[in-house]
Enzyme design. Structure first.
Site, PDB file in Angstrom:
ATOM      1  N   GLU A 146       0.832  -1.208   0.000  1.00 44.82           N
ATOM      2  CA  GLU A 146       0.000   0.000   0.000  1.00 44.82           C
ATOM      3  C   GLU A 146       0.870   1.263   0.000  1.00 44.82           C
ATOM      4  O   GLU A 146       0.433   2.320   0.431  1.00 44.82           O
ATOM      5  CB  GLU A 146      -0.965   0.046   1.208  1.00 44.82           C
ATOM      6  CG  GLU A 146      -1.582  -1.271   1.617  1.00 44.82           C
ATOM      7  CD  GLU A 146      -2.625  -1.792   0.632  1.00 44.82           C
ATOM      8  OE1 GLU A 146      -2.862  -1.121  -0.372  1.00 44.82           O
ATOM      9  OE2 GLU A 146      -3.178  -2.883   0.869  1.00 44.82           O
ATOM     10  N   ASP A 203      -1.584  -0.710  -9.754  1.00 52.54           N
ATOM     11  CA  ASP A 203      -2.020  -2.066  -9.460  1.00 52.54           C
ATOM     12  C   ASP A 203      -2.091  -2.810 -10.784  1.00 52.54           C
ATOM     13  O   ASP A 203      -2.773  -2.354 -11.708  1.00 52.54           O
ATOM     14  CB  ASP A 203      -3.441  -2.018  -8.863  1.00 52.54           C
ATOM     15  CG  ASP A 203      -3.435  -2.304  -7.387  1.00 52.54           C
ATOM     16  OD1 ASP A 203      -2.445  -2.849  -6.890  1.00 52.54           O
ATOM     17  OD2 ASP A 203      -4.431  -1.980  -6.717  1.00 52.54           O
TER      18      ASP A 203
END
Lengths: 535, 249
Positions: A196, A357
Site C-alpha cells: 500500500e 495495481d
C-alpha cells in the site's frame, strides 16, 4: 548506455504491482473468493504475457518493473488452485457455448459470445500447453531476456506502519518475502514494493540488509520529506542509509485510474459492472453463479460503458482497440511535454515513475493491456525522446541523489494509515499485535525444536503472518466481502491461539495440525525462528 | 444483492438484513416496500463508499469485486469468538495520520482490583504526553493533557494538538488528588503535512518542480493533505502547466 539515457528528454518507469491475498479453500468444492485469482489470471496476467510475447516477436525491447507478491506467486504455483483455474475456464467455455445458442437470434450479442468463447479457449490452451500451468516460468524468461525487472513485497502484504512497534515482525515480513522471491526467481530482488506504499521513517533500515536498492513511495511521502525534494517527484531521493525512494507521478496515475476523467471511463470501453451473471434468467445462469442462487460476476460482459444510463450499447472490440491506441498516444504525448517542461528546471533527465495495481490492466480496464502495448510500441518509436527504464536502470545512470528521509505515508485515502485503521477494522490490532508477542514468547521458550513441535511452531508463524495481510482491514474499510475478511482474520488468530495453548499444555493434535498445514500451506520453507530477536 | 434475491428471502430475513445494515424500517411495512428500501440503501451505501475512497483504493477494491453487497450475506461469522482482551496491563499507540492516533489498552484484573480497592481512589486518566524525542524520560516531556477514562474503556482515538513531534500515552490512577502511573505505551513520531522550506541560498528550481508535481506553489506555509485533495485533479495537467508557464513568461 548511461550517456545514451542522459540525452533523452525523459525516462518513464512503469511499475505494475501484482498482488492478491492468500485465498485457498480445499475444504470447499468451489469457493467464491478464489475467483479473485482466476479473474486476474484470465483478464490480467495471461493478457500481459500475450502482450510480452507479441513485443518479443516484433523485437520491440521493453523495460517494465513487476512486483509479484509472495502470496500471489504461491497461489500461482499451487496445484489445487491450478486445477481449479482449469475447471473455472472449462465452466466459462461451457457458458460461452451455451451463449452461442442463446444469442443466435441477436448478431451483436452473438459476436460477444464468440469473443468470450475464443478468449477463454485461448486462455485454457495457453495455460495448459504454453505455460504448463506455470506462468511464473514465463515471467522469469522475460526477466532473463532483460525485459522485466521482477521485484517483491512483504510476505503477506502487511501494512507495515501499523506494526512499527514490532521490529522482529517487520523483519520477518520482509525476509520471508525476499526468500519466497528468491525460491521462485533464483535472484535477489533489487526493489521492494512497500504494501500500500506504506512507509514509516526507519523502514529502510529493515530493507537495506537484503540488498534492496529502492522502494516506491506515495507522492506526498516524498514531497513532505525532511528536506524539500529539490527535483519534486521527478528524481528519487536517497535515504541516509542508501536505499532510494521513487514517488508516484500524480498526473499519470490519475490518467489511468480515474473512472470519470481518466481513460478507462471512455464510452467505447467495456463496462465492468454490466455482467451476464446479473442479466440472464436465474435458472439459466444458476450453474455458473454462487451456489446457484447468488448472482455473481461471470466475467462475460457484453456492453460498452456508453453513458451512466442503463441503456448500454453493445461492446465493439475494434473501436475499443482503436481508442486504446489513441489514449496511449495521448498519454505519451503528455509525458513528453511534461518532461520538456521539467527539463527547464532540472540538471538531469527527469524520470516519471508510474506505479499501478497490475490488476487494473485487464480486470477492471479490459483494454488496459492493449493500452500498455500501444504505449510501449509508441515509446519505442519515439526512443529519441523518451525511454522506458526500471528504477534500477535510473540508479545506474544517476547513482547520486539528494539525501533525505520521506515522511510517513501510504497511497490510501487521505494519504496516511486511516484506510487500515478506522472504526471498521481497528479491533484487529489488539489481536494481531498479541499474536506477535506470543510468537516471540514461543520462540524464546522453544528456541531449537525438531519434529512435531517444530512443525507446530512453523505453522504458528504462518498463522501470524497470514493474520497481518493488509487486504483484510482494507476490505473491511472498502466494504466488499466484509464477512469473509472478518472470518479470515478470526480464523488465523484462532488457529494461532489454539497452537499457543496446545504448546503450553503440551497437547499437540497431529491430525489437526496436518489438516491446517494442508490448508494454510503457504511458505513451506518458513522457519519459526525468523521471529527471534537476533535471527 | 439483487431485487430478485431479496424476494427469495423471508420477511423475517429481510428484517434481519435491515437490522444488520442499521436501516430504519417502519413497523408493519409490506415486503415490496421493504425490498425497495433495502435496494435504495444499498445503492446509497455503494455510492458513499466510492466517494469516500481515493482512486488508488477504489482501484484496489475492484480486485475483490466478484459480486455486489456481499456484506449482507446472511451467513454467520461469529462462531469464532475472539477474546475481548488478554488480561494484560499495557497500552499501545498507533499513528493514523498527522493529527490522529489510535490507542488501545488493557488492565489486568488483579491490577484493577488493587486500584479500585485503594483508599482514596478517584478515577482513571489517559494522559497524552508530548515528547521532544521518541525516547521517554521526564526531561523529554514537552507537554501533556488528560482524558478521563473508565475501567470498561479499552480504546480511543485521540486528536493531537501538534504535528511533527513525538507522543506516548499513559494510563494513570488518581488517588487522593495525586496520579500514579499504571502503564505507559510505546512512543510514536508524528509526521509533517507540508513541504519544508528551502534551505538558505537554495539555487535550485524546487518551487517550480514541486508545483509541477501537482502541489501548491505556496510553499512557505504548511500545506496539508486536505489541501492536496483539493488541488484541481487534471488528466492533462501538463497543458495547464504549460499555459501557466506561458502566462508567467
Amino acid at each position: 548506455m548511461i550517456e545514451h539515457l542522459k540525452n533523452k528528454k525523459g525516462m518513464i518507469s512503469l511499475v505494475l504491482h501484482a498482488h492478491l491475498p492468500f485465498v485457498r479453500h480445499p475444504e470447499h468444492e468451489r469457493f467464491l473468493e478464489e475467483a479473485w485469482l482466476f479473474e486476474a489470471l484470465s483478464e490480467t496476467y495471461l493478457p500481459l504475457l500475450r502482450m510480452f510475447s507479441r513485443l518479443d516477436e516484433d523485437e520491440i525491447p521493453f523495460r517494465l518493473t513487476i512486483s509479484l507478491s509472495p502470496t500471489l506467486t504461491h497461489m500461482l504455483q499451487d496445484d489445487l488452485l491450478r486445477q481449479r483455474y482449469v475447471n473455472h475456464l472449462n465452466m466459462l467455455i461451457e457458458l460461452a457455448e451455451k451463449e452461442l445458442i442463446y444469442t443466435a437470434g441477436n448478431p451483436e450479442e452473438h459476436r460477444m459470445a464468440q469473443m468470450y468463447h475464443e478468449l477463454y479457449s485461448l486462455n485454457l490452451k495457453e495455460y495448459e500447453e504454453v505455460y504448463e500451468r506455470n506462468i511464473l516460468k514465463k515471467l522469469k524468461y522475460y526477466q532473463d531476456r532483460g525485459y522485466l525487472e521482477i521485484i517483491t513485497t512483504c510476505a503477506t502484504h502487511s501494512f507495515l506502519p501499523h506494526y512499527q512497534n514490532y521490529p522482529e515482525m517487520i523483519r520477518a515480513q520482509i525476509l520471508t518475502g525476499i526468500e519466497s522471491h528468491d525460491r521462485v526467481f533464483s535472484t535477489q530482488p533489487k526493489g521492494l514494493w512497500l504494501p500500500e506504499c506504506g512507509y514509516f521513517p526507519g523502514v529502510e533500515e529493515f530493507i537495506k540488509p537484503y540488498g534492496i536498492q529502492y522502494f516506491m513511495s506515495s507522492a506526498h511521502g516524498l514531497l513532505y520529506s525532511e528536506d524539500r525534494p529539490v527535483n519534486g517527484l521527478f528524481a528519487p531521493i536517497r535515504c541516509p542509509n542508501g536505499v532510494h525512494a521513487f514517488a508516484r507521478d500524480r498526473a499519470s496515475s490519475r490518467a489511468v485510474w480515474s473512472a470519470t476523467d481518466g481513460y478507462p471511463g471512455d464510452p467505447v470501453y467495456r463496462d465492468f459492472y454490466r455482467d451476464l451473471g446479473f442479466d440472464r434468467p436465474l435458472d439459466y445462469i444458476a450453474p455458473y453463479i454462487n451456489c446457484g442462487v447468488n448472482r455473481v460476476n461471470t466475467g462475460l460482459k457484453y456492453f460498452a460503458i456508453t453513458d451512466k444510463s442503463d441503456n448500454k450499447l453493445i461492446y465493439d472490440p475494434e473501436a475499443a482497440a482503436v481508442k486504446a491506441k489513441e489514449h496511449a498516444d495521448h498519454f505519451l504525448d503528455n509525458r513528453i511535454r511534461q518532461c520538456e517542461a521539467l527539463s527547464q528546471y532540472m540538471d538531469r533527465t527527469p524520470i516519471i515513475p508510474c506505479p499501478y495495481d497490475a490488476e487494473l490492466f485487464g480486470h477492471w480496464w479490459f483494454e488496459g493491456p492493449l493500452f500498455l502495448e500501444a504505449l510501449i510500441r509508441k515509446i519505442h518509436e519515439k526512443s529519441d525522446d523518451v525511454v522506458l527504464v526500471t528504477p534500477t536502470d535510473y540508479l545506474k545512470v544517476y547513482p547520486q541523489n539528494q539525501v533525505t528521509k520521506p515522511a510517513f505515508s501510504s497511497w490510501g485515502d487521505k494519504g496516511y494509515g486511516q484506510v487500515w485503521l478506522d472504526g471498521n477494522n481497528d479491533w484487529i490490532y489488539r489481536h494481531t499485535h498479541k499474536l506477535i508477542e506470543r510468537m516471540q514468547e514461543l520462540v524464546n521458550r522453544f528456541p531449537d525444536e525438531k519434529g512435531l513441535k517444530e512443525r507446530t511452531l512453523n505453522q504458528a508463524a504462518r498463522e501470524v503472518l497470514l493474520s497481518q495481510a493488509s487486504d483484510w482491514p482494507f476490505i473491511m474499510k472498502a466494504g466488499t466481502t466484509v464477512p469473509y475478511a472478518r472470518k479470515r482474520i478470526k480464523e488465523h488468530i484462532h488457529n494461532f491461539n489454539f497452537i499457543y495453548d496446545s504448546l503450553s499444555r503440551n497437547t499437540i493434535k497431529t491430525e489437526w495440525l496436518t489438516k491446517l498445514e494442508k490448508k494454510d500451506n503457504i511458505f513451506p520453507f518458513l522457519d519459526y525462528r525468523v521471529f527471534r530477536k537476533d535471527y | 444483492m439483487t431485487e430478485e434475491r431479496l424476494f427469495s428471502f423471508s420477511y423475517e430475513q429481510l428484517l434481519e438484513i435491515s437490522n444488520r445494515g442499521n436501516i430504519f424500517v417502519t413497523p408493519g411495512v409490506d415486503k415490496e416496500t421493504l425490498i425497495s428500501l433495502l435496494m435504495d440503501a444499498f445503492e446509497e451505501d455503494r455510492d458513499e463508499r466510492e466517494e469516500l475512497n481515493n482512486l488508488a483504493i477504489q482501484m484496489e477494491a475492484r480486485k475483490f469485486s466478484v459480486s455486489r453487497d456481499e456484506e449482507l450475506d446472511l451467513g454467520q461469522d461469529d462462531d469464532l469468538e475472539l477474546p475481548l482482551r488478554y488480561n494484560d496491563t499495557s497500552a499501545t499507540l498507533l499513528l493514523r495520520d498527522p493529527s490522529w492516533v489510535f490507542c488501545y489498552w488493557d488492565l489486568e484484573d488483579k491490577k484493577v482490583d488493587e486500584i479500585q480497592n485503594s483508599p482514596g481512589f478517584q478515577g482513571l486518566l489517559l494522559r497524552v504526553v508530548e515528547l521532544n524525542t521518541k525516547e521517554y524520560s521526564q526531561d523529554n516531556v514537552l507537554d501533556y493533557f488528560d482524558i478521563p477514562i473508565k475501567f470498561n474503556d479499552y480504546r480511543r482515538y485521540i486528536n493531537l494538538p501538534s504535528v511533527d513531534t513525538c507522543y506516548c500515552v499513559e494510563i494513570r490512577a488518581v488517588v487522593e488528588d495525586k496520579d500514579y502511573l499504571i502503564t505507559r505505551s510505546n512512543s510514536i513520531e508524528t509526521t509533517r503535512e507540508y513541504v519544508t522550506a528551502p534551505r538558505e541560498n537554495d539555487i535550485t528550481h524546487s518551487d517550480e518542480l514541486i508545483r509541477m508535481s501537482g502541489f501548491s506553489s505556496e510553499f512557505g506555509e504548511a500545506h496539508g493533505v486536505s489541501g492536496y485533495q483539493e488541488i484541481p485533479q487534471r488528466i492533462i495537467p501538463i497543458h495547464d502547466l504549460l499555459d501557466e508557464e506561458q502566462f508567467n513568461d
